[in-house]
Design an enzyme around this catalytic site. Sequence first.
Site, PDB file in Angstrom:
ATOM      1  N   ASN A 181      44.239  48.867  47.776  1.00 30.16           N
ATOM      2  CA  ASN A 181      43.582  48.248  46.903  1.00 30.16           C
ATOM      3  C   ASN A 181      43.934  47.416  45.945  1.00 30.16           C
ATOM      4  O   ASN A 181      44.316  47.836  45.149  1.00 30.16           O
ATOM      5  CB  ASN A 181      42.191  48.139  46.660  1.00 30.16           C
ATOM      6  CG  ASN A 181      41.290  47.606  45.781  1.00 30.16           C
ATOM      7  OD1 ASN A 181      41.362  45.915  46.239  1.00 30.16           O
ATOM      8  ND2 ASN A 181      39.915  48.306  45.229  1.00 30.16           N
ATOM      9  N   LYS A 229      44.128  45.101  44.065  1.00 33.55           N
ATOM     10  CA  LYS A 229      43.111  44.558  42.791  1.00 33.55           C
ATOM     11  C   LYS A 229      43.464  42.568  42.244  1.00 33.55           C
ATOM     12  O   LYS A 229      43.948  42.323  42.623  1.00 33.55           O
ATOM     13  CB  LYS A 229      42.848  45.748  41.545  1.00 33.55           C
ATOM     14  CG  LYS A 229      42.259  46.399  42.211  1.00 33.55           C
ATOM     15  CD  LYS A 229      41.339  48.100  41.395  1.00 33.55           C
ATOM     16  CE  LYS A 229      41.156  49.159  42.013  1.00 33.55           C
ATOM     17  NZ  LYS A 229      39.887  50.312  41.293  1.00 33.55           N
ATOM     18  N   HIS A 268      32.465  46.226  46.127  1.00 35.85           N
ATOM     19  CA  HIS A 268      33.178  47.203  45.536  1.00 35.85           C
ATOM     20  C   HIS A 268      32.781  47.508  44.701  1.00 35.85           C
ATOM     21  O   HIS A 268      32.134  46.660  44.122  1.00 35.85           O
ATOM     22  CB  HIS A 268      34.779  47.031  45.404  1.00 35.85           C
ATOM     23  CG  HIS A 268      35.397  47.689  45.098  1.00 35.85           C
ATOM     24  ND1 HIS A 268      35.275  47.962  43.496  1.00 35.85           N
ATOM     25  CD2 HIS A 268      36.395  48.591  44.670  1.00 35.85           C
ATOM     26  CE1 HIS A 268      36.482  48.700  43.318  1.00 35.85           C
ATOM     27  NE2 HIS A 268      36.845  49.549  44.479  1.00 35.85           N
ATOM     28  N   GLU A 282      33.359  47.832  41.417  1.00 38.41           N
ATOM     29  CA  GLU A 282      33.836  46.745  40.821  1.00 38.41           C
ATOM     30  C   GLU A 282      32.585  45.704  40.856  1.00 38.41           C
ATOM     31  O   GLU A 282      32.938  45.240  38.981  1.00 38.41           O
ATOM     32  CB  GLU A 282      35.279  46.252  40.762  1.00 38.41           C
ATOM     33  CG  GLU A 282      35.710  47.625  39.731  1.00 38.41           C
ATOM     34  CD  GLU A 282      37.341  47.900  40.026  1.00 38.41           C
ATOM     35  OE1 GLU A 282      37.805  46.965  40.527  1.00 38.41           O
ATOM     36  OE2 GLU A 282      37.520  49.361  39.783  1.00 38.41           O
ATOM     37  N   GLU A 296      32.710  55.386  47.772  1.00 40.40           N
ATOM     38  CA  GLU A 296      33.724  55.324  46.289  1.00 40.40           C
ATOM     39  C   GLU A 296      33.083  55.956  45.605  1.00 40.40           C
ATOM     40  O   GLU A 296      32.473  55.294  45.005  1.00 40.40           O
ATOM     41  CB  GLU A 296      34.294  54.831  46.149  1.00 40.40           C
ATOM     42  CG  GLU A 296      35.399  54.251  47.287  1.00 40.40           C
ATOM     43  CD  GLU A 296      36.223  52.947  46.821  1.00 40.40           C
ATOM     44  OE1 GLU A 296      37.330  52.984  46.982  1.00 40.40           O
ATOM     45  OE2 GLU A 296      36.173  52.115  46.576  1.00 40.40           O
ATOM     46  N   GLY A 322      39.602  56.099  39.830  1.00 40.52           N
ATOM     47  CA  GLY A 322      40.319  55.371  38.358  1.00 40.52           C
ATOM     48  C   GLY A 322      40.177  56.991  37.098  1.00 40.52           C
ATOM     49  O   GLY A 322      40.911  56.201  36.273  1.00 40.52           O
ATOM     50  N   SER A 354      40.844  58.229  42.929  1.00 41.54           N
ATOM     51  CA  SER A 354      41.984  58.857  42.417  1.00 41.54           C
ATOM     52  C   SER A 354      42.373  60.128  43.574  1.00 41.54           C
ATOM     53  O   SER A 354      42.816  60.891  43.276  1.00 41.54           O
ATOM     54  CB  SER A 354      41.082  59.877  41.447  1.00 41.54           C
ATOM     55  OG  SER A 354      40.737  59.060  40.442  1.00 41.54           O
TER      56      SER A 354
HETATM   57  C1  PEP Z   1      39.640  51.417  43.695  1.00 43.03           C
HETATM   58  O1  PEP Z   1      39.734  50.829  43.439  1.00 43.03           O
HETATM   59  O2  PEP Z   1      38.763  51.540  44.960  1.00 43.03           O
HETATM   60  C2  PEP Z   1      40.094  53.211  43.674  1.00 43.03           C
HETATM   61  C3  PEP Z   1      39.373  53.593  44.753  1.00 43.03           C
HETATM   62  O3  PEP Z   1      40.889  52.883  42.629  1.00 43.03           O
HETATM   63  P1  PEP Z   1      41.769  54.983  42.543  1.00 43.03           P
HETATM   64  O4  PEP Z   1      41.844  54.907  43.451  1.00 43.03           O
HETATM   65  O5  PEP Z   1      42.953  53.895  41.156  1.00 43.03           O
HETATM   66  O6  PEP Z   1      40.492  55.703  41.871  1.00 43.03           O
END
Ligand code: PEP
Length: 267
Positions: free
Chosen positions: A16, A18, A101, A103, A173, A179, A219
């Site tokens: 992803n 972003k 998602h 966000e 997630e 993040g 992460s």
């Molecule tokens: C995400 O934004 O879907 C995500 C999993 O980010 P990260 O891997 O940076 O934690």
Amino acid sequence: MSKEVEVEREIIITGNWKMHKTIKEAISFVKELIPHLTNEMHHVYLAVPFTHIQPLSKECLNSSIIIGAQNMNDANSGAFTGEIAAKMLLDIGAKFVLLGHSERRHLFHEDNDFINRKVKRAVADGIQPILCIGETQSEYDAEKTHEVLKSQLTECLKELDEKQLKNLIIAYEPIWAIGTGHSATLEIAQAVHRFIREQLGEMFSEDFSKKIVIQYGGSVNIENAKNLLDQPDVDGLLIGGASLSLDTFCQIVNDRQLNQISKGSDI
Ligand code: PEP
């Protein structure tokens, strides 16, 4: 649920991106990545900015990389300034779309009802949905993970049947892991994925729950990717930060390439 039945599920690793990378940077990334992917490799998905979908779809045409979007609107067309419809994404080569998602849920106030309408639109128009679900830190601390996930699944998938959802991917997630550098432990990831699979079994059927791909996101990095993928109910990864670096992403993807990619689990 039966414990004897073995099911093969694809491993799908989604990056992803972003709101990162210019088109030039994105093209050079996939050009370098493609030669590292072999025919046996299961699909690598890249969720990229809208402007990058068409050039990257062309660049990835004869590769195993699948290009998709990070969001879309539920409407077919209309006065929705700044929004994009499923058919427009399909027009420019997108094959899948991330929906719900965290966000989008938190920064843009998307609720389960809106996400449900988007899932309905995605399945009606033929773009593969990746539905993201996950609990906040405070919900996790209050031991509400199961409750939150159950209502996200029920509300986001309401009035849909398993036939319509045959291409659905679920991405678990935990928001506290996105993040933050603090991934869920292997035990937590496996237990929650199992819970999600069981819920889907109750909502739809055992057969549906055995076949559905459930990705873990939060992460993921070179150190934890392989161990997460080794969990019986973790069928893929949704990777944010670590998908932006060619070296890191390539190493995560190739780790699987060197080992067994196809997997199954008893439920
Ligand atoms: C995400 O934004 O879907 C995500 C999993 O980010 P990260 O891997 O940076 O934690």
